[in-house]
Design a protein around this motif. Structure first.
Motif, PDB file in Angstrom:
ATOM      1  N   MET A   1       0.957  -1.240   0.011  1.00 53.87           N
ATOM      2  CA  MET A   1      -0.006   0.133   0.001  1.00 53.87           C
ATOM      3  C   MET A   1       0.709   1.287   0.106  1.00 53.87           C
ATOM      4  O   MET A   1       0.663   2.350  -0.839  1.00 53.87           O
ATOM      5  N   THR A   2       1.928   1.284   0.653  1.00 51.11           N
ATOM      6  CA  THR A   2       3.099   2.394   0.824  1.00 51.11           C
ATOM      7  C   THR A   2       3.586   2.513  -0.676  1.00 51.11           C
ATOM      8  O   THR A   2       3.481   3.719  -1.263  1.00 51.11           O
ATOM      9  N   VAL A   3       3.830   1.599  -1.338  1.00 52.39           N
ATOM     10  CA  VAL A   3       4.314   1.619  -2.712  1.00 52.39           C
ATOM     11  C   VAL A   3       3.058   2.287  -3.651  1.00 52.39           C
ATOM     12  O   VAL A   3       3.476   3.260  -4.190  1.00 52.39           O
ATOM     13  N   VAL A   4       1.949   1.989  -3.470  1.00 47.60           N
ATOM     14  CA  VAL A   4       1.113   2.255  -4.289  1.00 47.60           C
ATOM     15  C   VAL A   4       0.524   3.734  -3.981  1.00 47.60           C
ATOM     16  O   VAL A   4       0.536   4.521  -4.895  1.00 47.60           O
ATOM     17  N   ASN A   5       0.769   4.045  -2.770  1.00 50.62           N
ATOM     18  CA  ASN A   5       0.454   5.479  -2.115  1.00 50.62           C
ATOM     19  C   ASN A   5       1.616   6.426  -2.816  1.00 50.62           C
ATOM     20  O   ASN A   5       1.182   7.374  -3.379  1.00 50.62           O
ATOM     21  N   TYR A   6       2.856   5.945  -2.850  1.00 51.90           N
ATOM     22  CA  TYR A   6       4.027   6.590  -3.473  1.00 51.90           C
ATOM     23  C   TYR A   6       3.885   7.025  -4.718  1.00 51.90           C
ATOM     24  O   TYR A   6       4.120   7.876  -5.502  1.00 51.90           O
ATOM     25  N   SER A   7       3.322   5.944  -5.543  1.00 50.51           N
ATOM     26  CA  SER A   7       3.401   5.943  -7.096  1.00 50.51           C
ATOM     27  C   SER A   7       2.487   6.904  -7.594  1.00 50.51           C
ATOM     28  O   SER A   7       2.547   7.345  -8.669  1.00 50.51           O
ATOM     29  N   VAL A   8       1.457   7.447  -6.732  1.00 51.01           N
ATOM     30  CA  VAL A   8       0.595   8.438  -7.392  1.00 51.01           C
ATOM     31  C   VAL A   8       0.743   9.829  -6.436  1.00 51.01           C
ATOM     32  O   VAL A   8      -0.236  10.565  -6.615  1.00 51.01           O
TER      33      VAL A   8
END
Lengths: 289, 363, 302
Positions: free
Chosen positions: A29-36
């Motif tokens: 989720m952190t990764v997804v968060n950063y990605s946007v």
């Protein structure tokens, strides 16, 4: 086999769920968060939409690393699967030789990956390594630090050394499960060695070969430590695979947004290819008609 | 098609066997005629599969020779011997179609394609598999798979012999009957030498012209089903063949008189006087024991089993039990019960082996 | 080809008369003799094992040499064998501490992975429940996640919990790929145990936990051994996550090696000795499970 329906079984799965949630879902989720999102400094994030994804998908750097990964995995599969099968067929079936072969073959699998890198880094050096020294002595201009082709040669040889045994051990497990009657029937039917392989041994190895192809694809596609230790991604960018690039980007340059977007694309590519392999191989196994 | 001679053949799995016990197969000499149907019958572990594998060349015997039509093939590998073998569990080539499975032994021997096609279709028709020829073998039922295995054994027209190793174990009882009679017909039609290993006496007796009964690594009798039934050469044969098996009673014999539990029984032939150091036994099939009131050996009826088409009476003779088979509808006497042995079918055994007495005039 | 064999069989009918020609005329030729490539097999196996062992031998060779010998002369075996390199490692806490760290988190990971995977694998092998297939597949996708993807988020997550540079952090992080694998392997072994055994035990009045520990676990003991082997293996060889999550106190031996070679220049001898010492635990583990390796590598589902 019909298993009874029992929703209480969820309680048995719960510990795994919690653990995996902690060690996979939250980080993801952190990764997804950063990605946007984008950031200009400390803890100030704002919405970036799909900008990072577009950047990654259009960046030449990503394309090149992806291409390197695909070529690398293709070469690895093309060498290790046939070689693994040949080694498995050559293994003794009984006696003390079995134990010796199993133990020696499993040895490279149990060596920490950076030590694998170190071993080959040393082994391939022209000044102090047996391989490099020998190649030079017989007149081949070999230097994996300078020449991209030599670097690829070294890394592929290293991976073959490291992982072919896994394929061989899987195939061996498939081979020893074939009842003796099949070989006897083949002898009576006058089958050639090739026919025995093609019509008895290969079909019986199908399942384990599927596992071998999947594992070898996934792991070669995710390779990081060994080439990092041997070449550090060089010379130039010639051995910079996706993982190496990603870590460089995320930990080295701290470009969180692009790194996160790249992570997700990377993960999806692995999933996609694994799914393709799985589908193709299971269809093939069913008869492909 | 060939005559098979076994000369002084024996096999031990361990190296250098010292005692006879170590032999899985004790030394034997036999000749199996060309075109005969033979069954090797015996309990598990009696050495019948070992013998079969020696003939097919999967095992090299520790001693002795195997001859096909007088030619020593002992040292030849399986593929050079020109035999076919069908195993206990279906061995099929999963990835091939039924057709390719059947054609496989022929193609390996480079038989021209038209000949292969004709032969495969012939065998398929015989096994009633013509309509599944194009199917993959993998998806078929166990008995269809075993039919393919049978078919692969039958497809070669030049085989010296076809060997069957308990081929019908995995087949449904009903289909078993069918396949067995098909095999029997096939044997008549083709004239192959067939050797059939089984532990099922019905299978052996219905299939074979000659049944070879094995026990503990030894061939104890070879004969037609009738011979095995009427004159078992060994008490084991008597016990193993027939249901229920032959009654075996310890006895003393002198001339034409046998004494069982102090009661005298007259024998049709004369024998020497029995000595205490040898075990003498009297054998009589339950089919030849008649239960009657006030005649023969006094017995009590322990129970009567009704198996439908006939009855089996379990009789107590002192401490011993003997069985008698009587037709359906027989009424057994309530008291003063006696068992009468048909003298024509009384056999005398010494240390387990049948002894021929001398015929007595007027007996 | 065994032409002689064909002849002798076919001549059988009338001994002495060669009828091989007639056999050929009918189109039947003895099959090509099944080659037994045993010698070839030995050759392939020997070459392959030499290929596997040469690099390892070279490392061992170097670990007994002095740095002067390594860099100045090229020798196939140590001319002047020395134990100095090993002495350095066994006397310097920052070196041997690395081994203790590695073994600590590997053992922790193995215990955690098996403890949580056992009940889950049992659920998957015995019951049908809402979403079971999706869950199983989703677990396996975690095995496909590149560790590089998780390096940074793990660092942040464990920082937030104050777990950075602890053994448990690495042990938990390695659960990412070891737990799915453990569930997968154990499920394979458990499915091989007939369900009647469970039912009999329940009828006999066993409670679930008692049945599981007393009856079921002994039945799949070899499966648990194989699983432990794999958890050990993948945790022991992984470096990327282990290095990211540790700084000093829990730093694995493998990471110390990398650092040392870049920091203190080229102490090749010590590097080689450290490498040799990382191979030994693996070799010991393999020796103990050697009889299960073949079945184990097929994950119980041949």
């Amino acid at each position: 086999m019909d298993r009874p329906t029992n929703q209480k079984a969820w309680f048995l799965v719960l510990p795994v769920l919690l653990l995996v949630a902690f060690s996979a879902v939250i980080p993801l989720m952190t990764v997804v968060n950063y990605s946007v999102q984008d950031t200009f400094g400390n803890n100030e994030f704002f919405w970036a939409g799909t900008a990072w994804f577009e950047e990654i998908l259009h960046s030449q750097r990503f394309h090149e690393a992806l291409a390197r990964n695909l070529i690398f995995s293709a070469i690895i599969l093309a060498i290790q699967i046939p070689l693994g099968i040949v080694v498995a067929l050559s293994m003794p079936r009984k006696g003390i030789g079995v134990s010796i072969c199993l133990v020696l073959m499993a040895l490279p699998l149990l060596i920490p990956w950076n030590v694998v890198g170190t071993i080959w880094q040393v082994f391939g050096r022209v000044d102090i390594g047996l391989l490099g020294h020998t190649l030079e002595a017989i007149g081949i201009d070999y230097n994996y630090v300078r020449d991209p082709l030599d670097a690829w040669f070294t890394i592929i040889l290293m991976d073959v050394w490291h992982w072919t045994s896994l394929v061989a051990l899987l195939c061996y497990a498939g081979l020893v499960s074939i009842p003796e009657a099949y070989y006897q029937a083949a002898r009576i039917d006058g089958a050639s060695r090739w026919a025995v392989f093609r019509y008895i041994q290969l079909p019986k190895m199908n399942r384990v070969l599927l596992i071998a192809v999947l594992l070898r694809f996934m792991d070669s596609f995710m390779i990081y430590t060994e080439p990092f230790v041997v070449t550090g991604g060089g010379p130039g960018n010639s051995t910079t695979f996706l993982s190496i690039d990603l870590v460089k980007m995320a930990v080295g340059q701290f470009d969180l947004g692009p790194a996160a977007a790249m992570s997700i694309v990377y993960f999806l590519v692995v999933l996609l290819f694994s799914w393709i392999f799985y589908t193709v191989m299971t269809n093939f196994e069913r008869g492909g008609q | 098609m060939a005559r098979i001679d076994l000369r002084n053949l024996a096999h031990a799995y361990g190296p250098n066997p010292r005692e006879p016990r170590a032999y899985a197969l004790k030394p034997l000499n036999h000749t199996w005629e060309d075109g005969g149907a033979y069954a090797l019958l015996g309990p598990s572990g009696c050495g019948k599969t070992t013998l079969l594998n020696i003939i097919s060349g999967l095992i090299t015997p520790s001693q002795g020779q195997v001859l096909f039509d007088g030619v020593d093939v002992t040292a030849m590998p399986t593929e050079a011997r020109n035999i076919a073998q069908v195993f206990q569990f279906p061995v099929i080539y999963d990835t091939m179609t039924v057709y390719d499975n059947l054609a496989f032994p022929l193609r390996n021997r480079r038989v021209p394609a038209p000949a292969v096609d004709a032969r495969v279709r012939e065998i398929a028709a015989m096994l009633e598999m013509t309509d599944v020829l194009r199917k993959r073998a993998r998806g078929l039922t166990a008995d269809a798979k075993q039919k393919i295995s049978l078919g692969r054994g039958l497809v070669r027209s030049d085989v010296a012999a076809i060997l069957f190793d308990e081929p019908l174990t995995v087949i449904d009882p009903l289909l078993k009957w069918q396949l067995r009679s098909q095999l029997k017909q096939l044997h008549k039609k083709s004239g192959y030498t067939m050797v059939y290993v089984t532990h099922d006496q019905t299978e052996a007796l219905t299939f074979a012209d000659k049944v070879v009964v094995m026990f503990d690594g030894e061939v104890v009798q070879m004969g037609t089903p009738a011979e095995l039934f009427e004159r078992p050469a060994h008490t084991f044969v008597g016990y193993f063949i027939g249901s229920p098996g032959m009654n075996v009673l310890a006895a003393e014999v002198d001339g034409t008189v046998a004494t069982v539990d102090g009661r005298e029984i007259r024998l049709p032939r004369a024998y020497g006087k029995s000595t205490p150091d040898r075990k003498v036994e009297l054998g009589i099939r339950p089919e030849f024991v008649r239960v009657a009131r006030g005649q023969g050996l006094p017995v009590t009826i322990r129970k009567v089993e009704d198996v439908g088409s006939y009855k089996i009476a379990r009789l107590a003779l002192g401490q011993r039990e003997i069985a008698a088979v009587a037709p359906e509808g027989t009424e057994f006497p309530a008291d003063d019960v006696g068992a009468v042995f048909d003298p024509a079918h009384l056999n005398v055994y010494v240390d387990g082996h049948l002894v021929d007495g001398t015929p007595v005039r007027g007996a | 080809m065994s032409t002689g064999a064909t002849k002798s069989i076919d001549t059988g009918r009338q001994p002495g008369t060669p009828t091989a020609a007639s056999a050929k005329a009918r189109g039947f030729v003895a099959p090509p003799k099944l080659r037994r490539p045993r010698h070839l097999g030995w050759l392939v196996m020997t070459l392959y094992l030499i290929f596997l062992l040469l690099p390892i031998y070279w490392l061992v060779n170097m670990s007994f040499k002095t740095n002067v010998e390594i860099t100045n002369t090229f020798s196939l075996w140590p001319n002047d064998p020395t134990l100095r390199n090993y002495r350095v490692i066994f006397t310097d806490p920052s070196w041997y501490g690395g081994y203790i760290n590695s073994i600590t988190y590997v053992v922790m990971n193995t215990v955690i992975s098996i403890a949580v995977a056992l009940p889950a694998a049992y659920a998957f092998s015995r019951y049908r429940f809402l979403g079971d297939k999706h869950l199983f597949f989703w677990l396996l996708t975690n095995r496909m996640a590149p560790p590089a993807v998780f390096a940074l988020p793990f660092f942040q997550l464990y920082s937030a919990f104050g777990l950075i540079d602890t053994h448990i952090a690495v042990a938990l992080a390695h659960c990412l790929f070891n737990v799915p694998l453990a569930v997968w392997i154990l499920e394979g072994f458990m499915s091989g145990v007939p369900r009647e055994i469970d039912e009999t035990a329940y009828i006999d009045g066993y409670s679930f936990p008692r049945f599981f520990v007393k009856i079921f676990m002994p039945l799949i003991a070899s499966g648990i051994g194989v699983t432990a082997f794999f958890c050990f293996m993948f945790s022991w060889v992984e470096l990327l996550l282990a290095r990211t999550l540790t700084t000093t106190a829990a730093k694995p031996i493998a990471a110390i090696m990398t650092r040392t070679v870049s920091a203190s220049g080229l102490d090749w001898g010590v590097l080689a000795a450290a490498g040799v010492l990382t191979i030994i635990p693996g070799a010991l583990v393999i020796w103990f499970v050697r009889n299960y390796i073949a079945k184990g590598f097929a994950l119980g589902r041949v």
